[in-house]
Design an enzyme around this catalytic site. Structure first.
Site, short mmCIF file in Angstrom:
data_model
loop_
_atom_site.label_atom_id
_atom_site.label_comp_id
_atom_site.label_asym_id
_atom_site.label_seq_id
_atom_site.Cartn_x
_atom_site.Cartn_y
_atom_site.Cartn_z
N SER A 126 0.99 -1.31 0.00
CA SER A 126 0.08 0.13 -0.03
C SER A 126 0.86 1.29 0.02
O SER A 126 2.12 1.30 0.69
CB SER A 126 -0.88 0.06 1.31
OG SER A 126 -1.49 1.17 1.42
N LYS A 180 2.24 -2.94 6.03
CA LYS A 180 2.63 -2.83 4.69
C LYS A 180 3.91 -2.23 4.09
O LYS A 180 4.52 -2.75 3.15
CB LYS A 180 1.52 -1.58 3.81
CG LYS A 180 0.23 -2.29 4.17
CD LYS A 180 -0.01 -3.58 3.32
CE LYS A 180 -1.51 -4.03 3.23
NZ LYS A 180 -1.74 -5.22 2.40
N TYR A 208 -1.47 -0.79 10.07
CA TYR A 208 -1.66 -1.02 8.87
C TYR A 208 -0.46 -0.74 8.01
O TYR A 208 0.09 -1.37 7.31
CB TYR A 208 -2.99 -0.48 8.23
CG TYR A 208 -3.19 -0.85 6.93
CD1 TYR A 208 -3.96 -2.10 6.57
CD2 TYR A 208 -2.71 0.23 5.67
CE1 TYR A 208 -4.03 -2.20 5.10
CE2 TYR A 208 -3.19 -0.19 4.41
CZ TYR A 208 -3.62 -1.36 3.98
OH TYR A 208 -3.98 -1.60 2.79
#
Length: 260
Positions: free
Chosen positions: A150, A168, A164
């Protein structure tokens, strides 16, 4: 000299395993692989959605079957890999798309929120890389591994998802290491890092907090969110012979996000 460039993108006789393949980016990429003639194993935690995706691929003339799996459980991962090889005889392409988000301000984030996201997004991807990579090495025919990261793994974000972002960013670092370790086996390992894309995860967030869409758009010079189809082409490229000299790379599919 290659006379038919179109053949570079042909995935016929290839077997692809796609995690998170029942929805969002994983579903779109699984369908894309099938349209380029790969046999596809759709792996997801949601059994009903997996069966629906598999049916859709088979109805359009592809060849797919589905398996349910919790990617954070290593025994599930080894079992899925064994079943795919038992059915198709090999795995040529692994695409890790399984992922989730649990948002919170960093100072208020619970251990459970941190651990769950890391377990699925990072550890789950490693479990599949290790299991499939081992089989690819044993077979001696090389292979392709593509991890879906991401933009949050590349630039700082302030939308309450430090867990998150860490997962990533970890995927990108893991990709580079595996690309170097497994280059001797002709296993190419790459990452795709999309900017904000209209997946069920993002659509749910926008529905809950409509103002966040404007925040996302302010960071994307092209002035729109990504669509699933925007990621399918890059995935097919990295899975194909067209990318036979690409490894350890992070392909930013971000509408210009990181060009600022």
């Amino acid at each position: 000299m290659i006379t038919d460039i179109k053949k570079l993108f042909n995935l016929s006789n290839k077997v692809a395993l796609v995690t998170g393949g029942a929805s969002g980016l994983g579903k779109g990429i699984a369908e894309g692989f099938a349209q380029y003639d790969a046999k596809v194993a759709v792996v997801d935690l949601n059994k009903e959605a997996t069966e629906k995706t598999v049916k859709g691929i088979n109805d359009m003339g592809g060849q797919a079957f589905g398996l349910t799996c919790d990617v954070s459980k290593v025994e599930d991962v080894w079992g899925v890999v064994a079943q795919v090889i038992d059915k198709f005889g090999k795995i040529d392409i692994l695409l890790n798309s399984a992922g989730l988000a649990k948002r919170s301000k960093a100072e208020e984030m619970t251990d459970e929120m941190w651990n769950t996201v890391i377990d699925v997004n990072l550890k789950g991807a490693f479990f599949f890389c290790r299991a499939v990579g081992k089989k690819m090495i044993e077979r001696g025919k090389g292979g392709r591994i593509i991890n879906i990261s991401s933009i949050a793994g590349v630039v700082g974000v302030k939308t309450g998802n430090v867990n998150y972002a860490a997962s990533k960013g970890g995927l990108i670092a893991m990709t580079r290491c595996l690309a170097i370790e497994w280059a001797q086996h002709n296993i190419l390992v790459n990452t795709i890092a999309p900017s904000h894309t209209r997946t069920p995860l993002i659509e749910k967030l926008i529905k809950e907090k409509p103002e966040i869409e404007r925040h996302f758009l302010n960071n994307i010079p092209l002035g729109r969110l990504g669509n699933v189809v925007d990621i399918v082409g890059p995935a097919i490229f990295l899975a194909s012979e067209a990318a036979s000299f690409v490894s350890g790379h992070t392909l930013l599919v971000d509408g210009g996000h990181t060009a600022r």
